[in-house]
Design a protein around this motif. Structure first.
Motif, PDB file in Angstrom:
ATOM      1  N   TYR A 101       0.831  -1.212   0.000  1.00  0.00           N
ATOM      2  CA  TYR A 101       0.000   0.000   0.000  1.00  0.00           C
ATOM      3  C   TYR A 101       0.859   1.253   0.000  1.00  0.00           C
ATOM      4  CZ  TYR A 101      -3.660   3.287   1.329  1.00  0.00           C
ATOM      5  OH  TYR A 101      -4.535   4.352   1.357  1.00  0.00           O
ATOM      6  N   VAL A 102       1.897   1.252   0.833  1.00  0.00           N
ATOM      7  CA  VAL A 102       2.785   2.419   0.906  1.00  0.00           C
ATOM      8  C   VAL A 102       3.473   2.652  -0.437  1.00  0.00           C
ATOM      9  CG1 VAL A 102       4.887   3.334   1.963  1.00  0.00           C
ATOM     10  CG2 VAL A 102       3.155   2.202   3.392  1.00  0.00           C
ATOM     11  N   ALA A 104       2.519   1.486  -3.515  1.00  0.00           N
ATOM     12  CA  ALA A 104       1.555   1.779  -4.580  1.00  0.00           C
ATOM     13  C   ALA A 104       0.999   3.193  -4.472  1.00  0.00           C
ATOM     14  CB  ALA A 104       0.414   0.766  -4.543  1.00  0.00           C
ATOM     15  N   SER A 105       0.885   3.707  -3.245  1.00  0.00           N
ATOM     16  CA  SER A 105       0.350   5.059  -3.066  1.00  0.00           C
ATOM     17  C   SER A 105       1.364   6.139  -3.415  1.00  0.00           C
ATOM     18  CB  SER A 105      -0.129   5.243  -1.623  1.00  0.00           C
ATOM     19  OG  SER A 105       0.940   5.088  -0.709  1.00  0.00           O
ATOM     20  N   THR A 107       2.218   6.915  -6.289  1.00  0.00           N
ATOM     21  CA  THR A 107       1.835   7.534  -7.552  1.00  0.00           C
ATOM     22  C   THR A 107       0.437   8.118  -7.432  1.00  0.00           C
ATOM     23  OG1 THR A 107       1.390   7.125  -9.913  1.00  0.00           O
ATOM     24  CG2 THR A 107       1.014   5.296  -8.412  1.00  0.00           C
ATOM     25  N   PHE A 110      -2.873   6.004  -8.074  1.00  0.00           N
ATOM     26  CA  PHE A 110      -3.254   4.868  -7.238  1.00  0.00           C
ATOM     27  C   PHE A 110      -4.620   5.087  -6.613  1.00  0.00           C
ATOM     28  CE2 PHE A 110      -3.148   2.976  -2.864  1.00  0.00           C
ATOM     29  CZ  PHE A 110      -3.313   1.662  -3.266  1.00  0.00           C
ATOM     30  N   ASN A 111      -5.446   4.047  -6.647  1.00  0.00           N
ATOM     31  CA  ASN A 111      -6.789   4.113  -6.065  1.00  0.00           C
ATOM     32  C   ASN A 111      -7.116   2.757  -5.443  1.00  0.00           C
ATOM     33  OD1 ASN A 111      -9.419   4.548  -5.324  1.00  0.00           O
ATOM     34  ND2 ASN A 111     -10.237   4.445  -7.415  1.00  0.00           N
ATOM     35  N   PRO A 112      -7.005   2.622  -4.122  1.00  0.00           N
ATOM     36  CA  PRO A 112      -7.283   1.328  -3.484  1.00  0.00           C
ATOM     37  C   PRO A 112      -8.712   0.866  -3.672  1.00  0.00           C
ATOM     38  CG  PRO A 112      -7.093   3.057  -1.842  1.00  0.00           C
ATOM     39  CD  PRO A 112      -6.640   3.650  -3.146  1.00  0.00           C
ATOM     40  N   PHE A 116      -7.321  -3.289  -5.096  1.00  0.00           N
ATOM     41  CA  PHE A 116      -6.078  -3.592  -4.383  1.00  0.00           C
ATOM     42  C   PHE A 116      -5.804  -5.092  -4.330  1.00  0.00           C
ATOM     43  CE2 PHE A 116      -3.228  -3.440  -0.566  1.00  0.00           C
ATOM     44  CZ  PHE A 116      -2.241  -2.673  -1.148  1.00  0.00           C
ATOM     45  N   PHE A 196      -7.173  -3.199   3.174  1.00  0.00           N
ATOM     46  CA  PHE A 196      -6.872  -1.922   2.532  1.00  0.00           C
ATOM     47  C   PHE A 196      -7.794  -1.615   1.356  1.00  0.00           C
ATOM     48  CE2 PHE A 196      -3.081  -3.387   4.625  1.00  0.00           C
ATOM     49  CZ  PHE A 196      -2.571  -2.258   5.233  1.00  0.00           C
TER      50      PHE A 196
END
Length: 246
Positions: A101-102, A104-105, A107, A110-112, A116, A196
């Protein structure tokens, strides 16, 4: 319980979740050179294959609560060690999802909420498959996975090749079922990303514990019935005779 076994299980499940789900979240649809469904399926298989060789001699390399429970049902693993193994696996998966998560976020795109790499059915299935279809697929594929694991790690099987057979089996399973559920066959792998991905993923998580656990028990018990003779001296699934998998 040897703490080293639990650490090995946590590390292996971390690698499976980070490598498999990471390939889906970061690389599957990357502009112009995305790895796609085939690449994600291969990534999951490679995580198991590589970590099985790395720590199979330490913990047996389960990396999956359904595998641990299935091996116990198949007479290859002591039931007294199930809970510690499962706890270690879930911790490894959650840590992997948090790190992913850290990363991928990092950019802006990124949209969880896009999933995800979480598992789902109905509106949250990649192919909009129903709960019934998801349940059957997860049960059947996990049962087949355990059946292959039991056979590949049998004392009469060719020595040293189990990680290859099991890694390829997991790849095949993903090729079949990514469109159905995003492929679980592993409750720990499902739990990490669900934390997440949003409320819907947690609401549907029960299926990705129930179906794989029941499938694992069925596959392990079936192979035990089919091939009841065990090699003497060790319990299969222990470091002395690792039953590697995911």
């Amino acid at each position: 319980m040897d703490i080293k076994k639990l650490v090995a299980e946590a590390l292996g499940t971390f690698w499976l979740t980070f490598g498999g789900c990471g390939s889906a979240v970061i690389a599957a649809a990357f502009p112009d050179v995305g790895i796609g469904l085939l690449g994600v399926a291969l990534a999951f298989g490679l995580t198991v294959l590589t970590m099985a060789y790395a720590v199979g001699h330490v913990s047996g390399a389960h990396f999956n609560p359904a595998v641990t429970v299935g091996l116990a049902a198949g007479g290859r693993f002591p039931s007294s060690q199930i809970i510690p193994y499962v706890v270690a696996q879930v911790i490894g998966a959650i840590l992997a999802a948090a790190v992913l998560y850290v990363i991928a976020s990092g950019t802006a795109s990124f949209n969880p909420d896009g999933g995800f790499a979480a598992n789902g059915y109905g509106e949250h299935s990649p192919g909009k498959y129903s709960l019934t279809a998801a349940l059957i697929a997860e049960f059947l594929l996990t049962a087949a996975f355990l059946f292959i694991i039991m056979g590949a790690t049998h004392g009469m099987a060719p020595a040293g090749f189990a990680p290859i057979a099991i890694g390829l089996a997991l790849t095949l399973i993903h090729l079949i079922s990514i469109p159905i559920t995003n492929t679980s066959v592993n409750p720990a792998r499902s739990t990490g990303p669900a934390l997440f991905a949003g409320a819907w993923a947690m609401q549907q998580l029960w299926l990705f514990w129930l179906a794989p656990l029941l499938g694992g028990i069925a596959g392990g018990a079936l192979y035990r019935w089919l091939s009841p003779e065990q090699p003497s001296g060790v319990i299969q699934g222990t470091p002395a005779n690792p039953a590697v998998r995911s």
